[in-house]
Design a protein around this motif. Structure first.
Motif, PDB file in Angstrom:
ATOM      1  N   THR A   1      -7.562  -7.186   1.688  1.00 36.28           N
ATOM      2  CA  THR A   1      -8.622  -6.248   1.310  1.00 36.28           C
ATOM      3  C   THR A   1      -8.312  -4.896   1.941  1.00 36.28           C
ATOM      4  N   PRO A   2      -7.929  -3.893   1.148  1.00 40.50           N
ATOM      5  CA  PRO A   2      -7.662  -2.564   1.710  1.00 40.50           C
ATOM      6  C   PRO A   2      -8.932  -1.960   2.301  1.00 40.50           C
ATOM      7  N   HIS A   3      -8.753  -1.138   3.349  1.00 44.43           N
ATOM      8  CA  HIS A   3      -9.870  -0.430   3.983  1.00 44.43           C
ATOM      9  C   HIS A   3      -9.686   1.077   3.840  1.00 44.43           C
ATOM     10  N   ASP A   4     -10.787   1.784   4.024  1.00 45.44           N
ATOM     11  CA  ASP A   4     -10.697   3.238   4.006  1.00 45.44           C
ATOM     12  C   ASP A   4     -10.426   3.748   5.418  1.00 45.44           C
ATOM     13  N   ASP A   5     -10.517   5.038   5.608  1.00 48.91           N
ATOM     14  CA  ASP A   5     -10.221   5.629   6.919  1.00 48.91           C
ATOM     15  C   ASP A   5     -11.205   5.171   7.994  1.00 48.91           C
ATOM     16  N   ALA A   6     -12.381   4.733   7.571  1.00 48.83           N
ATOM     17  CA  ALA A   6     -13.368   4.216   8.521  1.00 48.83           C
ATOM     18  C   ALA A   6     -13.160   2.730   8.788  1.00 48.83           C
TER      19      ALA A   6
ATOM     20  N   LEU B   1       0.814  -1.215   0.000  1.00 43.43           N
ATOM     21  CA  LEU B   1       0.000   0.000   0.000  1.00 43.43           C
ATOM     22  C   LEU B   1       0.849   1.268   0.000  1.00 43.43           C
ATOM     23  N   GLU B   2       2.006   1.221   0.660  1.00 41.16           N
ATOM     24  CA  GLU B   2       2.886   2.388   0.646  1.00 41.16           C
ATOM     25  C   GLU B   2       3.380   2.687  -0.765  1.00 41.16           C
ATOM     26  N   LYS B   3       3.649   1.644  -1.540  1.00 41.96           N
ATOM     27  CA  LYS B   3       4.115   1.866  -2.912  1.00 41.96           C
ATOM     28  C   LYS B   3       2.996   2.365  -3.817  1.00 41.96           C
ATOM     29  N   ILE B   4       1.754   1.967  -3.503  1.00 39.01           N
ATOM     30  CA  ILE B   4       0.622   2.389  -4.331  1.00 39.01           C
ATOM     31  C   ILE B   4       0.075   3.747  -3.895  1.00 39.01           C
TER      32      ILE B   4
ATOM     33  N   GLY C   1       2.689   6.278   4.944  1.00 40.92           N
ATOM     34  CA  GLY C   1       1.620   6.494   5.906  1.00 40.92           C
ATOM     35  C   GLY C   1       0.948   5.198   6.290  1.00 40.92           C
ATOM     36  N   TYR C   2       0.003   5.334   7.222  1.00 43.12           N
ATOM     37  CA  TYR C   2      -0.738   4.151   7.670  1.00 43.12           C
ATOM     38  C   TYR C   2      -1.947   3.936   6.772  1.00 43.12           C
ATOM     39  N   HIS C   3      -2.061   2.709   6.249  1.00 47.18           N
ATOM     40  CA  HIS C   3      -3.165   2.357   5.367  1.00 47.18           C
ATOM     41  C   HIS C   3      -3.785   1.061   5.890  1.00 47.18           C
ATOM     42  N   PRO C   4      -4.982   1.123   6.448  1.00 51.03           N
ATOM     43  CA  PRO C   4      -5.574  -0.072   7.053  1.00 51.03           C
ATOM     44  C   PRO C   4      -6.026  -1.080   6.000  1.00 51.03           C
ATOM     45  N   GLY C   5      -6.171  -2.317   6.452  1.00 48.16           N
ATOM     46  CA  GLY C   5      -6.656  -3.372   5.569  1.00 48.16           C
ATOM     47  C   GLY C   5      -6.798  -4.673   6.331  1.00 48.16           C
ATOM     48  N   GLU C   6      -7.454  -5.626   5.705  1.00 50.58           N
ATOM     49  CA  GLU C   6      -7.654  -6.952   6.295  1.00 50.58           C
ATOM     50  C   GLU C   6      -6.846  -7.960   5.500  1.00 50.58           C
ATOM     51  N   GLU C   7      -6.046  -8.746   6.184  1.00 50.80           N
ATOM     52  CA  GLU C   7      -5.137  -9.663   5.494  1.00 50.80           C
ATOM     53  C   GLU C   7      -5.249 -11.081   6.041  1.00 50.80           C
TER      54      GLU C   7
END
Length: 220
Positions: free
Chosen positions: A150-155, A119-122, A126-132
């Motif tokens: 599955t990437p998540h948004d700020d919520a 996610l940092e490369k894309i 910063g912090y980018h939440p997601g489910e792995e």
């Protein structure tokens, strides 16, 4: 004085008799012995041929049985991504379990060690939440499919299909930059390497064994 028989001749020296009947028997027995020897050789050749044929049939039967067993436990992994919501999926489309031995994930052909780096490369630092979900060391049963990330948004919820959402648009384009090399084996110890992702078709090739963990190995 006894008279010579009809089958006896006097020797040239006159000292004895030659038994022509015995000589004839000896001469007659020569072709018979040759015929016996020829028959013995023929029998040996036939026995050898039958033995080789039996071994060949047994070997072919064993080969066919192994092929049937291989077909019954043959795993086929596929790596895919989707945009509704944005996600990455690993699925076993084969008929046998797939034992994942080694994973490499790349972005722009550069190895990364976890999904946070993806996610940092894309998206940038910063912090980018997601489910792995872990891939390395996992056994995928036949027909099993799993969202590995599955990437998540700020919520902290999955990002649904929405062309007007800049985050969705950036991830949707960025997911095409993600590729994988996944080495996996069947329960018989036969191994393959899957290379897929991005916009190119997946390719699976047989390999003698999977590599061991290294600094470029994916850790999840």
């Amino acid at each position: 004085m006894a008279k010579p028989s009809a089958n006896a001749l006097t020797s040239p020296s006159g000292t004895g008799l030659i038994d022509t009947h015995s000589v004839a028997n000896m001469i007659g027995s020569v072709p018979e012995e040759k015929a016996k020897r020829a028959a013995s050789r023929y029998d040996a050749i036939i026995a050898t041929f039958i033995g080789l044929l039996a071994v060949s049939v047994a070997a072919y039967t064993a080969y066919m049985q192994r092929q049937q067993v291989r077909a019954a436990v043959w795993p086929i992994l596929e790596f895919e991504s989707g945009n509704g919501p944005i996600h990455f999926t690993l699925a076993n489309k084969g008929v046998g379990p797939a034992i994942v031995k080694h994973v490499i994930v790349k972005v722009d052909d550069q190895p990364v060690r976890n999904w946070a780096e993806v996610l940092e490369k894309i998206l940038g630092p910063g912090y980018h939440p997601g489910e792995e979900a872990d891939m390395s060391g996992r056994v995928f049963s036949a027909g099993e499919s799993m969202n590995v990330f599955t990437p998540h948004d700020d919520a902290n919820i999955p990002i649904p299909f929405d062309k007007s959402n800049p985050l969705w648009a950036k991830l949707n384009k960025g997911r095409e930059r993600v590729t994988v090399e996944i080495c996996y084996c069947s329960t018989l110890g036969e191994c393959w390497t899957l290379r897929g992702g991005a916009t190119t078709p997946s390719i699976t090739t047989a390999t003698r064994r999977c590599p061991t963990s290294s600094p470029i190995s994916f850790q999840q």
